[in-house]
Design a protein around this motif. Sequence first.
Motif, mmCIF file in Angstrom:
data_model
loop_
_atom_site.group_PDB
_atom_site.id
_atom_site.type_symbol
_atom_site.label_atom_id
_atom_site.label_comp_id
_atom_site.label_asym_id
_atom_site.label_seq_id
_atom_site.Cartn_x
_atom_site.Cartn_y
_atom_site.Cartn_z
ATOM 1 N N UNK A 1 -4.311 -9.366 -12.250
ATOM 2 C CA UNK A 1 -5.324 -9.258 -11.204
ATOM 3 C C UNK A 1 -4.902 -8.126 -10.267
ATOM 4 N N UNK A 2 -5.859 -7.563 -9.532
ATOM 5 C CA UNK A 2 -5.512 -6.520 -8.565
ATOM 6 C C UNK A 2 -6.420 -6.616 -7.351
ATOM 7 N N UNK A 3 -5.842 -6.418 -6.177
ATOM 8 C CA UNK A 3 -6.642 -6.395 -4.963
ATOM 9 C C UNK A 3 -7.556 -5.173 -5.013
ATOM 10 N N UNK A 4 -8.772 -5.322 -4.507
ATOM 11 C CA UNK A 4 -9.736 -4.221 -4.561
ATOM 12 C C UNK A 4 -9.536 -3.317 -3.343
ATOM 13 N N UNK B 1 2.331 -16.903 -15.629
ATOM 14 C CA UNK B 1 1.097 -16.675 -16.372
ATOM 15 C C UNK B 1 0.491 -15.310 -16.133
ATOM 16 N N UNK B 2 0.897 -14.660 -15.038
ATOM 17 C CA UNK B 2 0.332 -13.351 -14.748
ATOM 18 C C UNK B 2 0.798 -12.816 -13.412
ATOM 19 N N UNK B 3 0.221 -11.665 -13.033
ATOM 20 C CA UNK B 3 0.621 -10.988 -11.799
ATOM 21 C C UNK B 3 -0.608 -10.613 -10.980
ATOM 22 N N UNK B 4 -0.415 -10.534 -9.669
ATOM 23 C CA UNK B 4 -1.441 -10.047 -8.750
ATOM 24 C C UNK B 4 -0.913 -8.761 -8.118
ATOM 25 N N UNK B 5 -1.465 -7.631 -8.523
ATOM 26 C CA UNK B 5 -0.980 -6.341 -8.026
ATOM 27 C C UNK B 5 -1.604 -6.029 -6.669
ATOM 28 N N UNK B 6 -0.749 -5.693 -5.707
ATOM 29 C CA UNK B 6 -1.211 -5.242 -4.398
ATOM 30 C C UNK B 6 -0.467 -3.968 -4.023
ATOM 31 N N UNK B 7 -1.116 -2.802 -4.134
ATOM 32 C CA UNK B 7 -0.486 -1.559 -3.675
ATOM 33 C C UNK B 7 -0.343 -1.600 -2.155
ATOM 34 N N UNK B 8 0.785 -1.111 -1.664
ATOM 35 C CA UNK B 8 1.069 -1.204 -0.236
ATOM 36 C C UNK B 8 1.919 -0.003 0.172
ATOM 37 N N UNK B 9 2.229 0.098 1.453
ATOM 38 C CA UNK B 9 3.024 1.226 1.937
ATOM 39 C C UNK B 9 4.363 1.289 1.199
ATOM 40 N N UNK B 10 4.937 2.490 1.143
ATOM 41 C CA UNK B 10 6.167 2.677 0.388
ATOM 42 C C UNK B 10 7.427 2.588 1.226
#
Length: 304
Positions: A117-120, A73-82
């Motif tokens: 959705x995205x983590x703040x 139904x969707x995605x939760x984006x969490x930017x993190x270390x590369x």
Amino acid sequence: MRILFKLLLVLLTTGLFTACQSQNSEVTHSDTALWPDIEKTAKPWTRWWWMGSAVDKSNIKEHLVAFEKAGLGGVEITPIYGAKGEEEQFLEFLSPEYLELLDYTITTADSLGLGVDMVLGTGWPYGGPQVEREFAATKLVVQKYELAQGKAFDQELKPDPKERQPASLNAVLAYDTAGNFKDLTKEVRDGKLSWTPEDASYTVYALFTGKTGQKVKRAAPGGAGYTLDHYSKEAFVDYIQPYDSAFAEIKGQLRAIFNDSYEVYGTDFTPKFFEQFEKLRGYDLKPHINLLLSDSDNDLGNRV
């Protein structure tokens, strides 16, 4: 006669079974007709780690199409270390390039019926380069002084030298052995307390607003910094300013933001703790701080 009886029994049983099947079929059909359409919020979603935010339009679209085909139904984006070796592909968090790809993600997902959705923030917990030390995760630092009756006390109040982070004085509270309480905060001048206990001996608690020094764990490029004071409204309002500005630059709209993990270690205080406690609980906590900080087991202290 027995054969006729058995035949009637078989026919009766078969008729009842057929009738039950018919009724069940009608109920099932009725339930199906009333069943609501399956919206994206009723489907499973997936966490989408953006490693180093090293993403591009081609791969974003390919993954979103695959997610939709899989029934998500969707995605939760969490930017993190590369990942090592991919540094040239990293994108700075909330940079124009990052926001362009975030906007592309939202609009592409929307065209596929997916939510985003995205983590703040990046990594965890909330924090980042915009968090000044004033609004960083906070802890209570306590320094005790024993004052004898009739003996003048004239000393600068300082936290334990072992405290590595700076701490500011919040309150100075005194208690005698009978449990009587005095708030000496207004007696402090330039960090120094000059006071003589005339009526009894007192234990003085100097309470400092200290800092944990914790920083964001697993931060993405551009997301490193102090962890936020999660108990402070002022700190949070200050924290979201960069996001308000950034999200105003994109056309797409996130469905929601979320907190990936509340892993704020050692934080148990905030500058306006006493004010908020009295507002929410209906009584002043300061007269009972000695019980709250006591190692002894007593009923009143446990309830405080």
